[in-house]
Design an enzyme around this catalytic site. Structure first.
Site, PDB file in Angstrom:
ATOM      1  N   ARG A 103       0.824  -1.214   0.000  1.00 42.86           N
ATOM      2  CA  ARG A 103       0.000   0.000   0.000  1.00 42.86           C
ATOM      3  C   ARG A 103       0.853   1.257   0.000  1.00 42.86           C
ATOM      4  NH1 ARG A 103      -4.139   1.938   4.780  1.00 42.86           N
ATOM      5  NH2 ARG A 103      -2.441   3.374   5.258  1.00 42.86           N
ATOM      6  N   CYS A 134       0.125   5.603   0.603  1.00 43.64           N
ATOM      7  CA  CYS A 134      -0.861   6.622   0.969  1.00 43.64           C
ATOM      8  C   CYS A 134      -0.172   7.980   0.944  1.00 43.64           C
ATOM      9  CB  CYS A 134      -1.439   6.335   2.353  1.00 43.64           C
ATOM     10  SG  CYS A 134      -2.721   7.505   2.861  1.00 43.64           S
TER      11      CYS A 134
END
Length: 226
Positions: A119, A121
């Site tokens: 991930r 972000c």
């Protein structure tokens, strides 16, 4: 740039693979000229999703409600692409305010708990339609679930034929004939037991014909003597 022959061949094969667009009824309509997802080379590439409902209405409320809708949209597209949450390998997230990072993660962890894909972000200055977040942020990659290959089955009893490769129908077109059959009668369509039964049955039928012929000749001789 130079490529070896094997790399060039692989590159050509990759570029010529089929690209399939995916449009989901369970996600908000595209806000511009793009597909909800693209299936290519065994992967699903999902377009960024914003906090809008499938009927095109913006979600009101705090960042948690919006995050929940965004993730629902993205996962609906994944499922409509014939894949599932457990196959997701990478998620990108865009937040307009990093102050919402912790609250977003609370919702995110309810979806990705046992399975935790890679991930990223990041905070951005602006997002489409003035929303607070977008995910997958242009790239949520999910492996496409390919249909399992099945071995050809015997046309009589339905048992999988031993000695023949287990491939998808399209793959059979590219292999040699020797890999599609085995060296015996009905090798590519009947199992050994069924072939044996056919041979025995054929032998008994021929034997029955011979017996009938002999009996007929014997009856004809008896009739001629009388």
């Amino acid at each position: 740039m130079f490529r070896t022959a094997s790399v060039a061949k692989q590159f050509s094969r990759t570029m010529s693979s089929k690209v399939i667009p995916v449009i989901s009824k369970n996600a908000p309509p595209a806000a511009a000229s793009y597909s909800h997802a693209i299936r290519a080379n065994g992967f699903v590439y999902v377009s960024g999703q914003i906090p809008y409902t499938p009927d095109g209405k913006p979600v009101e409320g705090d960042i948690k409600a919006k995050a929940d809708q965004v993730l629902k949209n993205a996962l609906a597209i994944v499922e409509d692409s014939n894949s599932k949450l457990e196959n997701i390998v990478k998620v990108n997230i865009f937040l307009k305010d990093m102050g919402n990072f912790a609250k977003f993660n609370e919702v995110y962890s309810t979806y990705f708990n046992a399975h935790k894909p890679a991930r990223s972000c990041v905070a951005v200055a602006e997002l489409p339609l003035g929303v607070d977040l977008e995910t997958p942020g242009g790239k949520l990659v999910a492996q496409h679930l390919k249909k399992k290959a099945t071995r050809p089955k015997c046309g009589d009893c339905g048992v999988a034929l031993p000695g023949i490769a287990t491939l998808r129908p399209r793959a059979y077109a590219s292999i040699s004939k020797t890999h599609k059959t085995v060296s015996r009668a009905y090798g590519g369509s009947r199992c050994a037991n069924c072939v044996k039964e056919r041979i025995v049955r054929a032998f008994l039928i021929e034997e029955q014909k011979v017996v009938k012929k002999v009996l007929k000749e014997a009856a004809a001789k008896d009739k001629s003597k009388k």
